[in-house]
Write a protein that holds these residues in place. Sequence first.
Motif, PDB file in Angstrom:
ATOM      1  N   ALA A  35      18.629 -19.136  -6.964  1.00  0.00           N
ATOM      2  CA  ALA A  35      17.608 -20.055  -6.473  1.00  0.00           C
ATOM      3  C   ALA A  35      16.920 -19.414  -5.274  1.00  0.00           C
ATOM      4  O   ALA A  35      17.576 -18.839  -4.401  1.00  0.00           O
ATOM      5  N   VAL A  36      15.606 -19.495  -5.262  1.00  0.00           N
ATOM      6  CA  VAL A  36      14.804 -18.959  -4.158  1.00  0.00           C
ATOM      7  C   VAL A  36      14.497 -20.094  -3.194  1.00  0.00           C
ATOM      8  O   VAL A  36      13.893 -21.095  -3.602  1.00  0.00           O
ATOM      9  N   PRO A  37      14.893 -19.992  -1.928  1.00  0.00           N
ATOM     10  CA  PRO A  37      14.562 -21.050  -0.978  1.00  0.00           C
ATOM     11  C   PRO A  37      13.083 -21.000  -0.588  1.00  0.00           C
ATOM     12  O   PRO A  37      12.572 -19.965  -0.163  1.00  0.00           O
ATOM     13  N   GLY A  38      12.393 -22.111  -0.783  1.00  0.00           N
ATOM     14  CA  GLY A  38      10.981 -22.198  -0.431  1.00  0.00           C
ATOM     15  C   GLY A  38      10.721 -23.383   0.463  1.00  0.00           C
ATOM     16  O   GLY A  38      11.637 -24.144   0.795  1.00  0.00           O
ATOM     17  N   GLU A  39       9.473 -23.574   0.836  1.00  0.00           N
ATOM     18  CA  GLU A  39       9.152 -24.643   1.781  1.00  0.00           C
ATOM     19  C   GLU A  39       9.401 -26.033   1.191  1.00  0.00           C
ATOM     20  O   GLU A  39       9.610 -26.994   1.930  1.00  0.00           O
ATOM     21  N   VAL A  44      10.696 -15.933 -11.750  1.00  0.00           N
ATOM     22  CA  VAL A  44      10.669 -17.060 -10.824  1.00  0.00           C
ATOM     23  C   VAL A  44      10.080 -18.318 -11.453  1.00  0.00           C
ATOM     24  O   VAL A  44       9.470 -18.297 -12.522  1.00  0.00           O
ATOM     25  N   THR A  45      10.272 -19.417 -10.745  1.00  0.00           N
ATOM     26  CA  THR A  45       9.579 -20.668 -11.015  1.00  0.00           C
ATOM     27  C   THR A  45       8.737 -21.012  -9.782  1.00  0.00           C
ATOM     28  O   THR A  45       8.866 -20.388  -8.727  1.00  0.00           O
ATOM     29  N   TYR A  46       7.882 -22.002  -9.951  1.00  0.00           N
ATOM     30  CA  TYR A  46       7.086 -22.484  -8.814  1.00  0.00           C
ATOM     31  C   TYR A  46       6.893 -23.988  -8.943  1.00  0.00           C
ATOM     32  O   TYR A  46       7.299 -24.603  -9.947  1.00  0.00           O
ATOM     33  N   ARG A  47       6.302 -24.584  -7.924  1.00  0.00           N
ATOM     34  CA  ARG A  47       6.219 -26.040  -7.850  1.00  0.00           C
ATOM     35  C   ARG A  47       5.620 -26.650  -9.119  1.00  0.00           C
ATOM     36  O   ARG A  47       4.650 -26.154  -9.673  1.00  0.00           O
ATOM     37  N   THR A  96      -1.743 -23.232  -3.787  1.00  0.00           N
ATOM     38  CA  THR A  96      -0.492 -23.591  -3.110  1.00  0.00           C
ATOM     39  C   THR A  96       0.704 -22.885  -3.732  1.00  0.00           C
ATOM     40  O   THR A  96       1.655 -22.538  -3.033  1.00  0.00           O
ATOM     41  N   GLU A  97       0.653 -22.663  -5.034  1.00  0.00           N
ATOM     42  CA  GLU A  97       1.798 -22.073  -5.739  1.00  0.00           C
ATOM     43  C   GLU A  97       2.143 -20.677  -5.237  1.00  0.00           C
ATOM     44  O   GLU A  97       3.290 -20.235  -5.356  1.00  0.00           O
ATOM     45  N   TRP A  98       1.158 -19.973  -4.665  1.00  0.00           N
ATOM     46  CA  TRP A  98       1.419 -18.616  -4.188  1.00  0.00           C
ATOM     47  C   TRP A  98       2.522 -18.599  -3.130  1.00  0.00           C
ATOM     48  O   TRP A  98       3.252 -17.603  -3.001  1.00  0.00           O
ATOM     49  N   GLN A  99       2.656 -19.705  -2.392  1.00  0.00           N
ATOM     50  CA  GLN A  99       3.678 -19.752  -1.340  1.00  0.00           C
ATOM     51  C   GLN A  99       5.093 -19.669  -1.929  1.00  0.00           C
ATOM     52  O   GLN A  99       5.999 -19.124  -1.294  1.00  0.00           O
ATOM     53  N   ASP A 100       5.265 -20.201  -3.139  1.00  0.00           N
ATOM     54  CA  ASP A 100       6.574 -20.135  -3.789  1.00  0.00           C
ATOM     55  C   ASP A 100       6.876 -18.709  -4.248  1.00  0.00           C
ATOM     56  O   ASP A 100       8.026 -18.263  -4.203  1.00  0.00           O
ATOM     57  N   VAL A 101       5.846 -18.001  -4.706  1.00  0.00           N
ATOM     58  CA  VAL A 101       6.026 -16.599  -5.080  1.00  0.00           C
ATOM     59  C   VAL A 101       6.248 -15.744  -3.836  1.00  0.00           C
ATOM     60  O   VAL A 101       7.034 -14.787  -3.846  1.00  0.00           O
ATOM     61  N   ASP A 102       5.579 -16.091  -2.748  1.00  0.00           N
ATOM     62  CA  ASP A 102       5.804 -15.374  -1.493  1.00  0.00           C
ATOM     63  C   ASP A 102       7.261 -15.525  -1.052  1.00  0.00           C
ATOM     64  O   ASP A 102       7.878 -14.567  -0.559  1.00  0.00           O
ATOM     65  N   ALA A 103       7.813 -16.723  -1.252  1.00  0.00           N
ATOM     66  CA  ALA A 103       9.230 -16.930  -0.933  1.00  0.00           C
ATOM     67  C   ALA A 103      10.105 -16.035  -1.806  1.00  0.00           C
ATOM     68  O   ALA A 103      11.143 -15.524  -1.351  1.00  0.00           O
ATOM     69  N   ALA A 104       9.694 -15.824  -3.063  1.00  0.00           N
ATOM     70  CA  ALA A 104      10.457 -14.939  -3.954  1.00  0.00           C
ATOM     71  C   ALA A 104      10.381 -13.494  -3.481  1.00  0.00           C
ATOM     72  O   ALA A 104      11.373 -12.753  -3.574  1.00  0.00           O
ATOM     73  N   ILE A 105       9.224 -13.072  -2.988  1.00  0.00           N
ATOM     74  CA  ILE A 105       9.115 -11.721  -2.428  1.00  0.00           C
ATOM     75  C   ILE A 105      10.076 -11.573  -1.255  1.00  0.00           C
ATOM     76  O   ILE A 105      10.805 -10.569  -1.138  1.00  0.00           O
ATOM     77  N   ARG A 106      10.077 -12.562  -0.398  1.00  0.00           N
ATOM     78  CA  ARG A 106      10.983 -12.517   0.758  1.00  0.00           C
ATOM     79  C   ARG A 106      12.433 -12.423   0.302  1.00  0.00           C
ATOM     80  O   ARG A 106      13.219 -11.629   0.853  1.00  0.00           O
ATOM     81  N   ALA A 107      12.782 -13.193  -0.727  1.00  0.00           N
ATOM     82  CA  ALA A 107      14.158 -13.153  -1.241  1.00  0.00           C
ATOM     83  C   ALA A 107      14.485 -11.782  -1.819  1.00  0.00           C
ATOM     84  O   ALA A 107      15.594 -11.263  -1.634  1.00  0.00           O
ATOM     85  N   ALA A 108      13.529 -11.166  -2.524  1.00  0.00           N
ATOM     86  CA  ALA A 108      13.762  -9.839  -3.099  1.00  0.00           C
ATOM     87  C   ALA A 108      13.959  -8.800  -2.005  1.00  0.00           C
ATOM     88  O   ALA A 108      14.838  -7.925  -2.106  1.00  0.00           O
ATOM     89  N   SER A 150      -0.039 -13.030   1.367  1.00  0.00           N
ATOM     90  CA  SER A 150       1.347 -12.884   1.799  1.00  0.00           C
ATOM     91  C   SER A 150       1.460 -12.045   3.068  1.00  0.00           C
ATOM     92  O   SER A 150       0.758 -11.042   3.242  1.00  0.00           O
ATOM     93  N   ALA A 151       2.383 -12.447   3.915  1.00  0.00           N
ATOM     94  CA  ALA A 151       2.698 -11.636   5.087  1.00  0.00           C
ATOM     95  C   ALA A 151       3.383 -10.337   4.689  1.00  0.00           C
ATOM     96  O   ALA A 151       3.474  -9.404   5.498  1.00  0.00           O
ATOM     97  N   HIS A 152       3.843 -10.274   3.426  1.00  0.00           N
ATOM     98  CA  HIS A 152       4.528  -9.086   2.920  1.00  0.00           C
ATOM     99  C   HIS A 152       3.615  -8.250   2.033  1.00  0.00           C
ATOM    100  O   HIS A 152       4.109  -7.396   1.287  1.00  0.00           O
ATOM    101  N   ARG A 153       2.304  -8.441   2.116  1.00  0.00           N
ATOM    102  CA  ARG A 153       1.408  -7.755   1.180  1.00  0.00           C
ATOM    103  C   ARG A 153       1.515  -6.235   1.289  1.00  0.00           C
ATOM    104  O   ARG A 153       1.249  -5.521   0.325  1.00  0.00           O
ATOM    105  N   GLY A 154       1.915  -5.739   2.456  1.00  0.00           N
ATOM    106  CA  GLY A 154       2.095  -4.302   2.624  1.00  0.00           C
ATOM    107  C   GLY A 154       3.270  -3.750   1.827  1.00  0.00           C
ATOM    108  O   GLY A 154       3.383  -2.529   1.658  1.00  0.00           O
ATOM    109  N   ARG A 155       4.139  -4.631   1.332  1.00  0.00           N
ATOM    110  CA  ARG A 155       5.290  -4.199   0.542  1.00  0.00           C
ATOM    111  C   ARG A 155       5.023  -4.335  -0.959  1.00  0.00           C
ATOM    112  O   ARG A 155       5.936  -4.095  -1.764  1.00  0.00           O
ATOM    113  N   ILE A 156       3.812  -4.738  -1.334  1.00  0.00           N
ATOM    114  CA  ILE A 156       3.468  -4.881  -2.744  1.00  0.00           C
ATOM    115  C   ILE A 156       3.015  -3.525  -3.273  1.00  0.00           C
ATOM    116  O   ILE A 156       2.006  -2.972  -2.838  1.00  0.00           O
ATOM    117  N   ALA A 157       3.775  -2.987  -4.221  1.00  0.00           N
ATOM    118  CA  ALA A 157       3.493  -1.649  -4.753  1.00  0.00           C
ATOM    119  C   ALA A 157       2.490  -1.683  -5.897  1.00  0.00           C
ATOM    120  O   ALA A 157       1.857  -0.661  -6.189  1.00  0.00           O
TER     121      ALA A 157
END
Length: 370
Positions: free
Chosen positions: A132-136, A183-186, A204-216, A243-250
């Motif tokens: 499970a990916v923790p999201g907002e 993943v799943t999203y809202r 809004t759904e992008w935030q759930d995928v962003d949480a998945a990036i953070r989890a990965a 995403s705040a992690h966009r620099g980690r997207i390959a």
Amino acid sequence: MRWGTAAVVAAAAAGTGVAAFLLLGRKASDGVVQPGTVEPPPPVTVHELGPGRVVLTATADTVRRGHYALEWGLGGHAVVGEVLGSGGGRVTRRLERAEHGTLAVGTEVRLTPRVLLGDPRTALGLDYAETAVPGELGAFPAWRTAGIRGTCVVLIHGAAADRSQALPVLPLLHALRLPGLTVTYRGDAGAPASPDGLAHFGETEWQDVDAAIRAALEHGAGRVVLCGWSMGATIAMYTAARSAHRGRIAGLVLDSPVLDWEESVRRVSARTGASPMLAELGALAAQGRTGVDLAGFARIASGADLPAPTLLLQSPDDPISPWAAAERLADGRTDVVSLHSVPHAQHAALWNADPARYTETLRRFLTPLL
């Protein structure tokens, strides 16, 4: 509001009355704003059965090349392959396997892209962990498949689909030893609902995928590749932009992305039998109900914020996502976008049309990102 749209609205309101006009528009928009809703394909009849073959009513879908599922009744499921012959309003296809239920002459079946069902283990024999990916909004179910590479592929299904949409690409990730997070999203079954209960087309759904990036990343990945289908591909584009992690997207893999919001909504409504006027009303109602920012969506669809190499897979015959929009994206970002055409394929069913070519195209894209 465009002049043509204003004219449609005025005509509809004058012809039906304001209350009926609003009701018609709201009803027409349900198929795109309610998570998980989809109009099923029309049924066809099984006319004959023989060793390794099935004869079906010939339609534009049943004569289409590739591998598809036949579904019927309560869980009936079989898989058909190449077309062996056609004529007289019927088509003969190779019957590859009948997995659930009894397929018999006279059975009414529906042709779908869902060749693989279940989870990575039951469908493919691949080990995985249910996580499970923790999201907002809470915990979002996900499948984690193992790999030794430092790049994790985050897989995002489309609207009116579920995680099983990603199953066809998991064997390639396994062969490349790439870890995956499907993943799943809202709004998904088992996932938290959107606060208003509606789909928001990625806003809004992008935030759930962003949480998945953070989890990965927290799980040890150094970089991620986002791989999405249909609206899931559009969600991937929102994520890559915000995403705040966009620099980690390959890299990104976009299969049949929704890039022209208004036209795709009209096409979805039209596929349910709505007239052009009613489809226009549905698009207006969907915009009003969700508050989608069309200017912001257009910027995402232009690819202006794509941060990494992007594989864009699209059918020129896609009935939902216009080919012209894919061409605009590719032409506008020739520095990062590679457009690959899959002719005669249905929306988000490109793998089905040519599994070997699809897999090889994906392999060639992913290999340099390992």
